[in-house]
Design a protein around this motif. Structure first.
Motif, short mmCIF file in Angstrom:
data_model
loop_
_atom_site.label_atom_id
_atom_site.label_comp_id
_atom_site.label_asym_id
_atom_site.label_seq_id
_atom_site.Cartn_x
_atom_site.Cartn_y
_atom_site.Cartn_z
N PHE A 1 7.35 7.29 -0.21
CA PHE A 1 6.03 7.77 -0.60
C PHE A 1 5.73 7.25 -2.00
O PHE A 1 6.42 7.60 -2.96
N ASP A 2 4.72 6.40 -2.11
CA ASP A 2 4.33 5.82 -3.40
C ASP A 2 3.43 6.82 -4.12
O ASP A 2 2.26 6.99 -3.77
N ILE A 3 3.97 7.47 -5.13
CA ILE A 3 3.24 8.51 -5.85
C ILE A 3 2.06 7.92 -6.60
O ILE A 3 0.95 8.47 -6.58
N VAL A 4 2.26 6.78 -7.25
CA VAL A 4 1.23 6.17 -8.08
C VAL A 4 0.01 5.76 -7.24
O VAL A 4 -1.14 5.99 -7.64
N GLN A 5 0.24 5.18 -6.06
CA GLN A 5 -0.85 4.70 -5.21
C GLN A 5 -1.41 5.77 -4.28
O GLN A 5 -2.34 5.50 -3.53
N SER B 1 11.89 6.43 -8.03
CA SER B 1 12.23 5.19 -8.73
C SER B 1 11.36 5.01 -9.97
O SER B 1 10.39 5.76 -10.19
N LYS B 2 11.67 4.01 -10.78
CA LYS B 2 10.90 3.72 -11.99
C LYS B 2 9.47 3.33 -11.66
O LYS B 2 8.55 3.55 -12.44
N GLU B 3 9.27 2.74 -10.47
CA GLU B 3 7.94 2.31 -10.04
C GLU B 3 7.12 3.47 -9.50
O GLU B 3 5.96 3.30 -9.17
N GLY B 4 7.72 4.65 -9.36
CA GLY B 4 7.01 5.83 -8.88
C GLY B 4 7.05 5.98 -7.37
O GLY B 4 6.15 6.58 -6.79
N VAL B 5 8.08 5.43 -6.73
CA VAL B 5 8.23 5.55 -5.28
C VAL B 5 9.30 6.60 -4.99
O VAL B 5 10.43 6.49 -5.47
N LEU B 6 8.92 7.60 -4.21
CA LEU B 6 9.85 8.66 -3.82
C LEU B 6 10.51 8.25 -2.51
O LEU B 6 9.83 7.88 -1.55
#
Length: 137
Positions: free
Chosen positions: A42-46, A66-71
């Motif tokens: 789940f991409d939190i940022v997008q 992750s650092k990219e904001g992916v759960l």
């Protein structure tokens, strides 16, 4: 069908990426042959979540984010793929609801007179024990 977070917030299915993978650990032939574990991304940022919830999720010190904001959630507790899919979605929902819950404000307090006295008394007692250990000349 979308994942309902609250009355006003829901996550559409296309934002949750799920894939079936082989589970790890004990289970014999079933584990070795059947892809029953679910890998949820789940991409939190997008995502379409409100900004406040996104910020709270990204602020969590969770190794699954992750650092990219992916759960990333790996569900492999159950034998069936469907049960693992429901478990992964339930864990995603629990994490989001936990992040939404307001943190209880900490109120600064002072130690009571009796606790201060007890602390000082125990320090004096400990010091007396240590002074008895010293060699007297």
């Amino acid at each position: 069908m979308a994942l309902q977070v609250s009355n006003t917030v829901e996550i559409p299915d296309h934002e949750i990426e799920m894939s079936a993978i082989r589970a790890q650990g004990a289970g014999g032939q079933n584990v070795n042959k059947v892809s029953s574990a679910i890998h949820l991304r789940f991409d939190i940022v997008q995502s379409s979540l409100p900004e406040r919830i996104k910020e709270q999720l990204l602020a969590l010190q969770d190794s699954r984010i992750s650092k990219e904001g992916v759960l990333v959630i790996k569900a492999q507790q159950f034998r069936t793929q469907e049960a693992n899919r429901e478990d992964a979605l339930a864990r995603l929902l629990a994490l989001i609801l936990d992040a939404c819950r307001p943190q209880k404000a900490r109120r600064a307090t002072k130690p009571t007179k009796s606790s201060q006295r007890k602390r000082l008394d125990s320090k004096k007692q400990r010091g007396a024990i240590k002074s008895q250990r010293q060699a007297k000349w």
